[in-house]
Write a protein that holds these residues in place. Structure first.
Motif, mmCIF file in Angstrom:
data_model
loop_
_atom_site.group_PDB
_atom_site.id
_atom_site.type_symbol
_atom_site.label_atom_id
_atom_site.label_comp_id
_atom_site.label_asym_id
_atom_site.label_seq_id
_atom_site.Cartn_x
_atom_site.Cartn_y
_atom_site.Cartn_z
ATOM 1 N N HIS A 129 0.919 -1.171 0.049
ATOM 2 C CA HIS A 129 0.004 0.144 -0.053
ATOM 3 C C HIS A 129 0.682 1.446 -0.075
ATOM 4 C CE1 HIS A 129 -3.994 -1.906 0.360
ATOM 5 N NE2 HIS A 129 -3.458 -2.671 1.195
ATOM 6 N N VAL A 130 1.979 1.469 0.844
ATOM 7 C CA VAL A 130 2.790 2.690 0.690
ATOM 8 C C VAL A 130 4.101 2.517 0.434
ATOM 9 C CG1 VAL A 130 1.486 3.480 2.680
ATOM 10 C CG2 VAL A 130 3.460 2.286 3.052
ATOM 11 N N GLY A 131 4.540 0.999 0.256
ATOM 12 C CA GLY A 131 6.068 0.988 -0.067
ATOM 13 C C GLY A 131 6.819 0.920 0.945
ATOM 14 N N GLY A 132 8.010 1.881 0.650
ATOM 15 C CA GLY A 132 8.994 2.055 1.876
ATOM 16 C C GLY A 132 9.031 3.189 2.248
ATOM 17 N N ALA A 133 8.027 3.782 2.242
ATOM 18 C CA ALA A 133 8.256 5.483 2.806
ATOM 19 C C ALA A 133 6.455 5.598 3.138
ATOM 20 C CB ALA A 133 8.496 6.374 2.013
#
Length: 249
Positions: A99-103
């Motif tokens: 949903h947000v990746g790595g950030a």
């Protein structure tokens, strides 16, 4: 940078939300809501209701996911819990990445308070990648139980002990204290105690519309609590309760 906010939401009453909790909910890019099966659908519904009431940030997304189930048949309790926490951490990591990746800022709404008999912090530290962890404290079930019974937890100058039903059942009354708070009791561990001289203050579904409270001398109130607990579990499919025991000197 990835930040995970563990937000204490109290014991069921939306009025227990702090201003800090409301702010953290609205600061999140993503709110994860765990589903614990049909029997515990009330818990997911409460989190949905809280979001509907206080979430004003239109950019915040909500995603639901199925929570892994612990293998209760594992004879090694700690190993079973460890494996379960690993499975939950893997699920959280997968949902966050999708949903947000790595950030971004991700929030989980934690029943009660993340610091008290809750595994969220232990699970969060197993995430890959490891996020910055932020804790927003909430009203604990101990606070809610004492308030519901208008009961001061500790006697003047005296200590108290917080323990689990399993520890109380296996070890008996703890040494050095006259007040014991019991949480995570899958049954009714107080039945393993000699009731003479003990008083109990019990509550289930604290802060929720179906709240039940009972108190009295353990010898008299204990059987009533056992019957009420069994009926409530059968009616709802789940139960969340806690109790305080006091021993008269």
């Amino acid at each position: 940078m990835l930040t995970l906010s563990l937000i204490g939401i109290g014991c069921g009453d939306p009025g227990q939300l702090t201003l800090a909790a409301i702010g953290a909910i609205n600061a999140a890019d993503l709110i994860l809501i765990p589903r614990k099966g049909v029997a515990k659908s009330d818990l997911a519904e409460l989190r949905r209701a809280i979001c509907a009431d206080v979430l004003t940030n239109a950019a915040t997304r909500i995603a639901e996911f199925d929570l892994p189930v612990r293998d209760a048949g594992d004879a090694d309790y700690r190993r079973g819990v460890d494996d379960w926490h690993d499975a939950i951490a893997a699920t959280w990591s997968r949902e966050i990445a999708s949903h947000v990746g790595g950030a971004g800022r991700v929030a989980l709404l934690i029943w009660g308070d993340p610091s008290l008999y809750d595994s969220s912090l232990r699970i969060a530290r197993r995430l890959d990648p490891l996020p910055t962890i932020e804790v927003v404290p909430g009203v604990t079930s101990i606070q809610a139980l004492c308030a519901a019974h208008a009961l001061p937890l500790n006697d003047i100058g005296e200590p108290f002990l917080v323990t689990t039903g399993r520890r109380l059942r296996e070890g008996g009354w703890p040494a050095g204290v006259d007040t014991v708070v019991v949480m995570l009791d899958g049954g009714t561990a107080f039945q393993a105690l000699e009731p003479k001289g003990l008083q109990i203050w019990w509550g289930a579904y604290l802060g929720m519309p179906d709240e039940i409270m009972m108190s009295g001398e353990l010898a008299e109130a204990g059987p009533r609590i056992v019957a009420a607990r069994e009926a409530a579990r059968e009616r709802h499919g789940w139960i969340m309760d806690s109790y305080i025991l006091k021993r008269r000197p």
